[in-house]
Motif scaffolding. Structure first.
Motif, PDB file in Angstrom:
ATOM      1  N   ALA A 131      24.371  37.157  53.890  1.00  0.00           N
ATOM      2  CA  ALA A 131      25.798  36.968  54.178  1.00  0.00           C
ATOM      3  C   ALA A 131      26.354  35.989  53.149  1.00  0.00           C
ATOM      4  N   ILE A 132      27.019  36.489  52.144  1.00  0.00           N
ATOM      5  CA  ILE A 132      27.484  35.627  51.071  1.00  0.00           C
ATOM      6  C   ILE A 132      28.820  34.987  51.437  1.00  0.00           C
ATOM      7  N   ASP A 133      29.125  33.914  50.761  1.00  0.00           N
ATOM      8  CA  ASP A 133      30.389  33.206  50.952  1.00  0.00           C
ATOM      9  C   ASP A 133      31.455  33.922  50.127  1.00  0.00           C
ATOM     10  N   ILE A 134      32.309  34.693  50.802  1.00  0.00           N
ATOM     11  CA  ILE A 134      33.321  35.484  50.117  1.00  0.00           C
ATOM     12  C   ILE A 134      34.209  34.612  49.228  1.00  0.00           C
ATOM     13  N   ILE A 135      34.662  33.499  49.784  1.00  0.00           N
ATOM     14  CA  ILE A 135      35.555  32.630  49.029  1.00  0.00           C
ATOM     15  C   ILE A 135      34.803  31.889  47.932  1.00  0.00           C
ATOM     16  N   GLY A 136      33.647  31.329  48.278  1.00  0.00           N
ATOM     17  CA  GLY A 136      32.867  30.578  47.303  1.00  0.00           C
ATOM     18  C   GLY A 136      32.409  31.409  46.128  1.00  0.00           C
ATOM     19  N   GLU A 137      32.121  32.689  46.371  1.00  0.00           N
ATOM     20  CA  GLU A 137      31.659  33.575  45.308  1.00  0.00           C
ATOM     21  C   GLU A 137      32.818  34.226  44.561  1.00  0.00           C
ATOM     22  N   GLY A 138      34.046  33.932  44.968  1.00  0.00           N
ATOM     23  CA  GLY A 138      35.198  34.496  44.278  1.00  0.00           C
ATOM     24  C   GLY A 138      35.344  35.991  44.466  1.00  0.00           C
ATOM     25  N   VAL A 139      34.926  36.498  45.631  1.00  0.00           N
ATOM     26  CA  VAL A 139      34.967  37.933  45.906  1.00  0.00           C
ATOM     27  C   VAL A 139      36.380  38.353  46.304  1.00  0.00           C
ATOM     28  N   ASP A 140      36.863  39.452  45.740  1.00  0.00           N
ATOM     29  CA  ASP A 140      38.184  39.979  46.080  1.00  0.00           C
ATOM     30  C   ASP A 140      38.148  40.832  47.334  1.00  0.00           C
ATOM     31  N   VAL A 141      37.073  41.604  47.493  1.00  0.00           N
ATOM     32  CA  VAL A 141      36.902  42.413  48.698  1.00  0.00           C
ATOM     33  C   VAL A 141      35.409  42.568  48.965  1.00  0.00           C
ATOM     34  N   LEU A 148      31.916  41.172  63.206  1.00  0.00           N
ATOM     35  CA  LEU A 148      31.992  40.134  62.196  1.00  0.00           C
ATOM     36  C   LEU A 148      31.880  38.756  62.833  1.00  0.00           C
ATOM     37  N   PRO A 149      31.261  37.823  62.122  1.00  0.00           N
ATOM     38  CA  PRO A 149      31.189  36.456  62.645  1.00  0.00           C
ATOM     39  C   PRO A 149      32.562  35.793  62.584  1.00  0.00           C
ATOM     40  N   SER A 150      32.740  34.773  63.380  1.00  0.00           N
ATOM     41  CA  SER A 150      34.000  34.041  63.353  1.00  0.00           C
ATOM     42  C   SER A 150      34.151  33.345  62.008  1.00  0.00           C
ATOM     43  N   SER A 151      35.298  33.495  61.385  1.00  0.00           N
ATOM     44  CA  SER A 151      35.545  32.883  60.079  1.00  0.00           C
ATOM     45  C   SER A 151      37.036  32.868  59.825  1.00  0.00           C
ATOM     46  N   SER A 152      37.400  32.414  58.654  1.00  0.00           N
ATOM     47  CA  SER A 152      38.814  32.357  58.283  1.00  0.00           C
ATOM     48  C   SER A 152      39.156  33.493  57.329  1.00  0.00           C
ATOM     49  N   LEU A 153      38.552  34.652  57.529  1.00  0.00           N
ATOM     50  CA  LEU A 153      38.763  35.793  56.648  1.00  0.00           C
ATOM     51  C   LEU A 153      39.709  36.808  57.284  1.00  0.00           C
ATOM     52  N   ILE A 154      40.232  37.684  56.448  1.00  0.00           N
ATOM     53  CA  ILE A 154      41.057  38.802  56.895  1.00  0.00           C
ATOM     54  C   ILE A 154      40.239  40.070  56.688  1.00  0.00           C
ATOM     55  N   ALA A 155      40.204  40.946  57.682  1.00  0.00           N
ATOM     56  CA  ALA A 155      39.347  42.131  57.603  1.00  0.00           C
ATOM     57  C   ALA A 155      40.097  43.392  57.994  1.00  0.00           C
ATOM     58  N   ARG A 156      39.683  44.506  57.412  1.00  0.00           N
ATOM     59  CA  ARG A 156      40.229  45.817  57.743  1.00  0.00           C
ATOM     60  C   ARG A 156      39.060  46.773  57.994  1.00  0.00           C
ATOM     61  N   LYS A 157      39.080  47.441  59.139  1.00  0.00           N
ATOM     62  CA  LYS A 157      38.019  48.409  59.427  1.00  0.00           C
ATOM     63  C   LYS A 157      38.242  49.660  58.599  1.00  0.00           C
ATOM     64  N   TRP A 269      33.590  47.146  57.528  1.00  0.00           N
ATOM     65  CA  TRP A 269      34.818  46.395  57.281  1.00  0.00           C
ATOM     66  C   TRP A 269      34.990  46.065  55.811  1.00  0.00           C
ATOM     67  N   ALA A 270      36.243  46.037  55.386  1.00  0.00           N
ATOM     68  CA  ALA A 270      36.606  45.438  54.100  1.00  0.00           C
ATOM     69  C   ALA A 270      37.160  44.062  54.426  1.00  0.00           C
ATOM     70  N   VAL A 271      36.572  43.040  53.827  1.00  0.00           N
ATOM     71  CA  VAL A 271      36.932  41.661  54.140  1.00  0.00           C
ATOM     72  C   VAL A 271      37.563  41.020  52.912  1.00  0.00           C
ATOM     73  N   PHE A 272      38.655  40.282  53.141  1.00  0.00           N
ATOM     74  CA  PHE A 272      39.398  39.649  52.054  1.00  0.00           C
ATOM     75  C   PHE A 272      39.480  38.140  52.292  1.00  0.00           C
ATOM     76  N   PRO A 273      39.576  37.348  51.220  1.00  0.00           N
ATOM     77  CA  PRO A 273      39.759  35.899  51.387  1.00  0.00           C
ATOM     78  C   PRO A 273      41.058  35.613  52.120  1.00  0.00           C
ATOM     79  N   THR A 274      41.070  34.571  52.917  1.00  0.00           N
ATOM     80  CA  THR A 274      42.277  34.218  53.645  1.00  0.00           C
ATOM     81  C   THR A 274      43.229  33.426  52.756  1.00  0.00           C
ATOM     82  N   GLY A 275      44.440  33.226  53.242  1.00  0.00           N
ATOM     83  CA  GLY A 275      45.415  32.415  52.532  1.00  0.00           C
ATOM     84  C   GLY A 275      46.230  33.171  51.522  1.00  0.00           C
TER      85      GLY A 275
END
Length: 347
Positions: A131-141, A148-157, A269-275
């Motif tokens: 489970a990589i850090d989406i924000i820390g790794e600079g992932v766009d999607v 999904l685990p609880s987090s501050s991410l935005i997701a689309r099924k 899911w497609a997960v995106f960084p929040t903010g």
């Protein structure tokens, strides 16, 4: 460093969690990032970041600036796309993450058509079962599997894949075919320890009946590719999503049994960084994945006769029942089309 570049650099530092990671993502020297942030703070007259030897933390002013900066960057990107027209070409780099096996089977083989349609776009594909850090790794999607685990991410099924009991023909010849879920307790299982839907105990449903079964086996595997190799090698049966064995189902190298019982399906899911709003590149790639996952994994009419013959069935009949439980109509990757408006906050 101009204002927009400084703003972009600040956002990347905060999302990456360090100056060095931000420099790597921006492909510049760390000293350039540090200098840009210092100039930004001097111009604003406030401290935006609290620095330590390993991490950076936003001040209250920094957090407020981050929210507005993300919005401004996105508006600039959207303005540029609007100026170039609705059919403007996607450019730059798109950073995507997925599990190793899912990427290998269902993303990489489909990338040629996406890249051909967007010739000025490059993809940085991170394949990792952790489970990589989406924000820390600079992932766009990121392509993830729910719940999904609880987090501050935005997701689309983007899809839903059914789970089944899979095994190699050689294993079933040796151990027999389970006729009911209860019989699974006497079979050797290859247990996938990273399945977010469960590992040892599963609930099977049929009409109004529900049966809970605990699997046992001498092999527990943390990576999906290891599960595939073990099952194909006849070490045991496994309960996993259908997508994991899509190629082998097409050619009869594995069989799905107890298909008249249902197991909990798995969401993709497609997960995106929040903010910030997902970029046009991330949205285009997500739409591409959604559409591709609705298509059959293989040429159904071409492989059906051969696959049926390997299982000893009539190639023109559906394969129902415990003995021939792999149904021809279910051989393609089984996904449920996504519904509009299913963008959710994971919190």
């Amino acid at each position: 460093m101009d204002r927009f570049t400084a703003m972009t650099t600040f956002v990347r530092v905060l999302e990456a969690g360090s100056f060095s990671m931000a420099a790597r993502h921006l492909n510049v020297r760390q000293s350039t990032v540090s200098k840009g942030i210092a100039q930004l703070e001097e111009r604003l007259g406030v401290r935006l970041l609290m620095r330590s030897t390993r991490t950076v933390t936003p001040t209250e002013a920094g957090q407020d600036f981050y929210v507005h900066a993300c919005r401004a960057i996105k508006e600039v990107e959207e303005a540029e796309l609007a100026a170039r027209g609705a059919h403007a070409a996607l450019t730059g780099s798109l950073r995507v993450s997925a599990s190793v096996t899912f990427g290998k089977l269902h993303i990489v083989p489909r990338l040629p058509s996406f890249l051909a349609a967007h010739t000025n776009l490059s993809i940085d594909l991170i394949l990792d079962d952790r489970a990589i850090d989406i924000i820390g790794e600079g992932v766009d999607v990121g392509l993830c599997f729910g719940p999904l685990p609880s987090s501050s991410l935005i997701a689309r099924k983007v899809a839903t894949s059914s789970r089944f009991v899979f095994g190699a023909p050689a294993y079933f010849e040796r151990a027999g075919i389970p006729r009911t879920p209860v019989e699974l307790s006497s079979h050797s299982a290859v247990i996938y320890t990273q399945d977010p839907g469960g590992t040892d105990t599963w609930s099977f449903r049929q009409s109004d009946s529900e049966v809970s079964v605990s699997l046992s086996g001498r092999l527990r595997v943390s990576a999906s590719e290891g599960v595939r190799v073990a099952v194909l090698g006849g070490l045991g049966l496994a309960i996993v999503p259908r997508w994991m064995f899509a190629p082998e189902l097409a050619h009869g190298a594995v069989r799905a049994v107890l298909a008249d019982w249902s197991l909990p399906a798995g969401d993709i899911w497609a997960v995106f960084p929040t903010g910030r709003k997902a970029s046009a590149k991330a949205r285009a790639f997500t739409r591409f994945v959604e559409n591709e996952l609705r298509k059959p994994y293989f040429d159904y009419d071409a492989v059906r006769p051969a696959a049926a013959q390997r299982l000893g069935a009539d190639p023109h009949q559906r394969w129902d029942g415990a003995s021939h439980s792999l149904r021809a109509a279910e051989l393609p990757l089984d996904v449920e089309p996504p519904q509009e408006g299913n963008l959710v906050s994971v919190s």
